[in-house]
Design a protein around this motif. Structure first.
Motif, PDB file in Angstrom:
ATOM      1  N   SER A 100      -0.699   6.220  -9.653  1.00 20.57           N
ATOM      2  CA  SER A 100       0.438   5.872  -8.792  1.00 20.57           C
ATOM      3  C   SER A 100       1.284   4.754  -9.414  1.00 20.57           C
ATOM      4  CB  SER A 100      -0.046   5.431  -7.413  1.00 20.57           C
ATOM      5  OG  SER A 100      -0.668   6.500  -6.734  1.00 20.57           O
ATOM      6  N   PHE A 101       2.545   4.746  -9.047  1.00 20.46           N
ATOM      7  CA  PHE A 101       3.475   3.742  -9.558  1.00 20.46           C
ATOM      8  C   PHE A 101       4.200   3.050  -8.407  1.00 20.46           C
ATOM      9  CE2 PHE A 101       5.501   7.824  -9.161  1.00 20.46           C
ATOM     10  CZ  PHE A 101       6.756   7.565  -8.623  1.00 20.46           C
ATOM     11  N   THR A 102       3.580   3.025  -7.209  1.00 19.25           N
ATOM     12  CA  THR A 102       4.249   2.545  -6.001  1.00 19.25           C
ATOM     13  C   THR A 102       4.687   1.095  -6.130  1.00 19.25           C
ATOM     14  OG1 THR A 102       2.818   4.042  -4.772  1.00 19.25           O
ATOM     15  CG2 THR A 102       4.054   2.419  -3.499  1.00 19.25           C
ATOM     16  N   ALA A 103       3.796   0.214  -6.611  1.00 15.72           N
ATOM     17  CA  ALA A 103       4.143  -1.210  -6.712  1.00 15.72           C
ATOM     18  C   ALA A 103       5.285  -1.416  -7.709  1.00 15.72           C
ATOM     19  CB  ALA A 103       2.917  -2.023  -7.132  1.00 15.72           C
ATOM     20  N   GLU A 104       5.244  -0.740  -8.835  1.00 14.28           N
ATOM     21  CA  GLU A 104       6.308  -0.874  -9.831  1.00 14.28           C
ATOM     22  C   GLU A 104       7.629  -0.325  -9.308  1.00 14.28           C
ATOM     23  OE1 GLU A 104       3.236   0.087 -10.455  1.00 14.28           O
ATOM     24  OE2 GLU A 104       2.618  -1.638 -11.697  1.00 14.28           O
ATOM     25  N   TYR A 105       7.538   0.766  -8.529  1.00 12.52           N
ATOM     26  CA  TYR A 105       8.761   1.326  -7.949  1.00 12.52           C
ATOM     27  C   TYR A 105       9.359   0.346  -6.940  1.00 12.52           C
ATOM     28  CZ  TYR A 105      11.832   4.374  -5.274  1.00 12.52           C
ATOM     29  OH  TYR A 105      12.925   4.905  -4.628  1.00 12.52           O
ATOM     30  N   PHE A 106       8.500  -0.285  -6.128  1.00 11.11           N
ATOM     31  CA  PHE A 106       8.966  -1.271  -5.152  1.00 11.11           C
ATOM     32  C   PHE A 106       9.709  -2.412  -5.852  1.00 11.11           C
ATOM     33  CE2 PHE A 106       8.010  -5.294  -2.879  1.00 11.11           C
ATOM     34  CZ  PHE A 106       8.724  -5.056  -1.712  1.00 11.11           C
ATOM     35  N   LEU A 107       9.183  -2.862  -6.989  1.00 13.16           N
ATOM     36  CA  LEU A 107       9.849  -3.923  -7.740  1.00 13.16           C
ATOM     37  C   LEU A 107      11.185  -3.435  -8.301  1.00 13.16           C
ATOM     38  CD1 LEU A 107       9.885  -6.714  -9.149  1.00 13.16           C
ATOM     39  CD2 LEU A 107       8.614  -5.655 -11.034  1.00 13.16           C
ATOM     40  N   SER A 108      11.221  -2.212  -8.805  1.00 10.09           N
ATOM     41  CA  SER A 108      12.443  -1.716  -9.448  1.00 10.09           C
ATOM     42  C   SER A 108      13.585  -1.518  -8.465  1.00 10.09           C
ATOM     43  CB  SER A 108      12.140  -0.381 -10.152  1.00 10.09           C
ATOM     44  OG  SER A 108      11.873   0.638  -9.205  1.00 10.09           O
ATOM     45  N   ARG A 109      13.291  -1.312  -7.182  1.00 12.16           N
ATOM     46  CA  ARG A 109      14.347  -1.081  -6.198  1.00 12.16           C
ATOM     47  C   ARG A 109      15.186  -2.336  -5.943  1.00 12.16           C
ATOM     48  NH1 ARG A 109      16.738   2.927  -5.622  1.00 12.16           N
ATOM     49  NH2 ARG A 109      17.212   2.616  -3.430  1.00 12.16           N
ATOM     50  N   ASP A 110      14.542  -3.506  -6.010  1.00  8.56           N
ATOM     51  CA  ASP A 110      15.281  -4.758  -5.797  1.00  8.56           C
ATOM     52  C   ASP A 110      14.528  -5.885  -6.518  1.00  8.56           C
ATOM     53  OD1 ASP A 110      16.787  -6.877  -4.969  1.00  8.56           O
ATOM     54  OD2 ASP A 110      16.653  -6.451  -2.818  1.00  8.56           O
ATOM     55  N   PRO A 111      14.660  -5.963  -7.847  1.00  8.26           N
ATOM     56  CA  PRO A 111      13.884  -6.938  -8.622  1.00  8.26           C
ATOM     57  C   PRO A 111      14.052  -8.368  -8.153  1.00  8.26           C
ATOM     58  CG  PRO A 111      14.961  -5.368 -10.069  1.00  8.26           C
ATOM     59  CD  PRO A 111      15.525  -5.123  -8.697  1.00  8.26           C
ATOM     60  N   THR A 112      15.247  -8.743  -7.744  1.00  9.88           N
ATOM     61  CA  THR A 112      15.507 -10.138  -7.350  1.00  9.88           C
ATOM     62  C   THR A 112      14.731 -10.518  -6.107  1.00  9.88           C
ATOM     63  OG1 THR A 112      17.729  -9.997  -8.289  1.00  9.88           O
ATOM     64  CG2 THR A 112      17.282 -11.820  -6.759  1.00  9.88           C
ATOM     65  N   ASN A 113      14.807  -9.700  -5.070  1.00 15.92           N
ATOM     66  CA  ASN A 113      14.170 -10.045  -3.794  1.00 15.92           C
ATOM     67  C   ASN A 113      12.700  -9.619  -3.725  1.00 15.92           C
ATOM     68  OD1 ASN A 113      16.549 -11.157  -2.680  1.00 15.92           O
ATOM     69  ND2 ASN A 113      17.307  -9.084  -2.209  1.00 15.92           N
ATOM     70  N   ASN A 114      12.325  -8.618  -4.517  1.00 15.54           N
ATOM     71  CA  ASN A 114      10.966  -8.088  -4.411  1.00 15.54           C
ATOM     72  C   ASN A 114       9.995  -8.658  -5.439  1.00 15.54           C
ATOM     73  OD1 ASN A 114      11.925  -6.521  -2.347  1.00 15.54           O
ATOM     74  ND2 ASN A 114      12.000  -4.616  -3.527  1.00 15.54           N
ATOM     75  N   ALA A 115      10.503  -9.447  -6.395  1.00 17.86           N
ATOM     76  CA  ALA A 115       9.645  -9.939  -7.475  1.00 17.86           C
ATOM     77  C   ALA A 115       8.496 -10.795  -6.945  1.00 17.86           C
ATOM     78  CB  ALA A 115      10.468 -10.724  -8.483  1.00 17.86           C
ATOM     79  N   ALA A 116       8.789 -11.692  -5.999  1.00 14.51           N
ATOM     80  CA  ALA A 116       7.747 -12.583  -5.471  1.00 14.51           C
ATOM     81  C   ALA A 116       6.647 -11.778  -4.773  1.00 14.51           C
ATOM     82  CB  ALA A 116       8.362 -13.596  -4.511  1.00 14.51           C
ATOM     83  N   LEU A 117       7.063 -10.786  -3.949  1.00 16.21           N
ATOM     84  CA  LEU A 117       6.070  -9.954  -3.265  1.00 16.21           C
ATOM     85  C   LEU A 117       5.258  -9.135  -4.262  1.00 16.21           C
ATOM     86  CD1 LEU A 117       7.897  -8.575  -0.100  1.00 16.21           C
ATOM     87  CD2 LEU A 117       5.770  -9.870  -0.154  1.00 16.21           C
ATOM     88  N   TYR A 118       5.926  -8.618  -5.277  1.00 17.51           N
ATOM     89  CA  TYR A 118       5.248  -7.817  -6.298  1.00 17.51           C
ATOM     90  C   TYR A 118       4.184  -8.647  -7.014  1.00 17.51           C
ATOM     91  CZ  TYR A 118       4.529  -5.375 -10.728  1.00 17.51           C
ATOM     92  OH  TYR A 118       3.970  -4.787 -11.823  1.00 17.51           O
ATOM     93  N   LEU A 119       4.541  -9.869  -7.412  1.00 22.10           N
ATOM     94  CA  LEU A 119       3.589 -10.734  -8.106  1.00 22.10           C
ATOM     95  C   LEU A 119       2.414 -11.099  -7.204  1.00 22.10           C
ATOM     96  CD1 LEU A 119       6.066 -13.065 -10.046  1.00 22.10           C
ATOM     97  CD2 LEU A 119       4.646 -11.219 -10.989  1.00 22.10           C
ATOM     98  N   ALA A 120       2.700 -11.304  -5.922  1.00 24.52           N
ATOM     99  CA  ALA A 120       1.623 -11.623  -4.981  1.00 24.52           C
ATOM    100  C   ALA A 120       0.666 -10.446  -4.832  1.00 24.52           C
ATOM    101  CB  ALA A 120       2.219 -11.988  -3.622  1.00 24.52           C
ATOM    102  N   LEU A 121       1.232  -9.237  -4.753  1.00 28.97           N
ATOM    103  CA  LEU A 121       0.388  -8.048  -4.642  1.00 28.97           C
ATOM    104  C   LEU A 121      -0.478  -7.867  -5.884  1.00 28.97           C
ATOM    105  CD1 LEU A 121       2.894  -5.453  -3.102  1.00 28.97           C
ATOM    106  CD2 LEU A 121       1.041  -6.635  -1.935  1.00 28.97           C
TER     107      LEU A 121
END
Length: 444
Positions: A101-122
């Motif tokens: 699966s690539f769900t987390a990476e896709y979530f980051l790619s949709r909005d790198p600026t706002n989603n980066a912190a959540l992605y790193l936490a995950l």
């Protein structure tokens, strides 16, 4: 505890390979005791071999159901943001996470600026788990390790037998030569198992390779001893100790020529096993798949989905377009056909022939490329009746390296062709035709 047993097994493997020291001549009683130990050693060896094989097979199943907690949580975040749904990959990303699966990476790619912190936490809290077979695999692994330790102990503590000074290689050489290989595999597997939680599929793949390599080494060790010809060497129950010595030495001399040839054949067979069996055991699986269906009624349009899709024997190549290498099957249990209404789903199962028939099976025999389309043909089985079918699908490449493909399309299924009885609601018949929409995301 496992580490201590592993250390003892390591010492045993070193001692087993050392040349024999000068010891007292064996007695008749010690030879009989040795034979009892080694007979039990052989039985336990077969038990260990069977347990190891079962552990590997169940481990392969657990490996295919691995998923990341980061992908699982990112999936919920995507579902909470329906604004992302205008992207075709969105529906692939929100599928149930798996090992690829690539769900987390896709979530980051949709909005790198706002989603980066959540992605790193995950990612910082990421753990890998298996949806099925994990407990069974762990239980079998412990049983295999215990059986292996008992088998080794029986060989090590068996009294010394009659020594032969005749030069050359015999079956015992091959049997003992495999000890460092299957022992190393046995000691590496627990550590690799612990790493799966953090490394995920890469550690699982390493564990898979080590597990099968160790099983291969143990197979050679087992078969070179078990299936050698006895040459009429029966155990003595009477007579002097010297007669026992003479018979054992005669047996050793008689066995050498046949054992050399048998051992060579077994090694070649084992090499062939590792070269060709994996392609049979490990068929490819889509990164994600979805099948939906639509049934029309004068008062209502019913939409449903296939909750679980089982794909068997899929093998393909993406070099120079898409090429299907062998027929494969798609199976959907009736219980996995869901429309959002339990009573309707139960009635649908009855209409489709449950419990005499329990699944829809599509056997795909051919997929011919034509430009950006695929002409897919095969047979479809519903209600125990099989009919040929054809459908045209679209496919296009995905990814930076264009090394993955999305195949999607739709087709019509006429229920009366499968002897499905006509059904109605409020006195009005439901359309005999069902429209089916399908989509498969295939990786390299």
């Amino acid at each position: 505890m496992v580490a201590k047993i592993g250390f003892l097994l390591s010492v045993y493997s070193i001692l087993a390979l050392l040349p024999p020291s000068l010891e007292a001549e064996p007695t008749r009683q010690s030879l009989e005791t040795r034979r009892e130990f080694l007979n039990t050693h052989q039985i336990m060896g077969l038990t260990t071999l069977g347990l190891w094989l079962a552990t590997n097979l169940v481990g392969d199943e657990a490996k295919e159901s691995l998923y990341s907690s980061a992908d699982e949580q990112a999936r919920f975040l995507l579902l909470a943001n329906p604004g992302y749904s205008n992207d075709p990959l969105y529906y692939l990303a929100i599928q149930e996470p798996g090992p690829r699966s690539f769900t987390a990476e896709y979530f980051l790619s949709r909005d790198p600026t706002n989603n980066a912190a959540l992605y790193l936490a995950l990612k910082s809290q990421e753990e890998w788990k298996s949806r099925k077979s994990a407990n069974m695999h762990r239980t079998l692994a412990y049983a295999t390790f215990a059986s292996y330790a008992i088998t080794a102990g029986l060989a090590y503590f068996a009294p010394e037998g009659v020594k032969s000074d005749e030069p050359g290689i015999d079956s015992i050489f091959f049997h003992k030569a495999m000890i460092p290989f299957h022992l190393a595999a046995m000691l590496m597997l627990p550590k690799l198992g612990e790493e799966i939680e953090h490394r995920g599929p890469s550690a699982a793949e390493d564990m898979e390779h080590v597990g099968w390599a160790g099983f291969g080494a143990l197979s050679i060790a087992f078969f070179t001893i078990t299936f050698e010809k006895d040459h009429d060497c029966r155990p003595f129950r009477s007579g002097t100790c010297n007669s026992v010595f003479a018979v054992n030495l005669a047996c050793i001399q008689a066995r050498r020529n046949s054992v050399k040839k048998l051992s060579t054949i077994l090694i070649l067979a084992q090499v062939q096993l590792f070269l060709f069996v994996p392609s049979i055991l490990w068929a490819k699986h889509p990164l994600s798949s979805s099948i939906r269906f639509v049934v029309e009624h004068p008062l209502k349009t019913v939409e449903g989905k296939c909750q679980r899709i089982q794909i068997s024997d899929l093998n393909y190549s993406l070099q120079d377009g898409f090429r299907l290498l062998a027929p494969f099957s798609v199976t959907i249990e009736y219980r996995d056909l869901k429309t959002g209404n339990a009573n309707r789903d139960s009635h649908m199962m009855e209409v489709l022939g449950f419990p005499d028939h329990r699944s829809v099976v599509a056997n795909i025999s051919e997929a011919k490329p034509s430009g950006t389309n695929l002409l897919i043909s095969g047979s479809l089985t519903i209600n125990g009746v099989s009919q040929p079918f054809q459908t045209t699908a679209r496919f296009h490449r995905q990814g930076a390296k264009k090394d993955s493909v999305i195949i999607q399309g739709n087709t019509w299924v006429v229920l009366s062709q499968f002897k499905v009885p006509e059904t109605s609601l409020l006195g009005m018949s439901i359309d005999d035709r069902v429209q089916v929409f399908y989509q498969f995301f295939l990786g390299p």
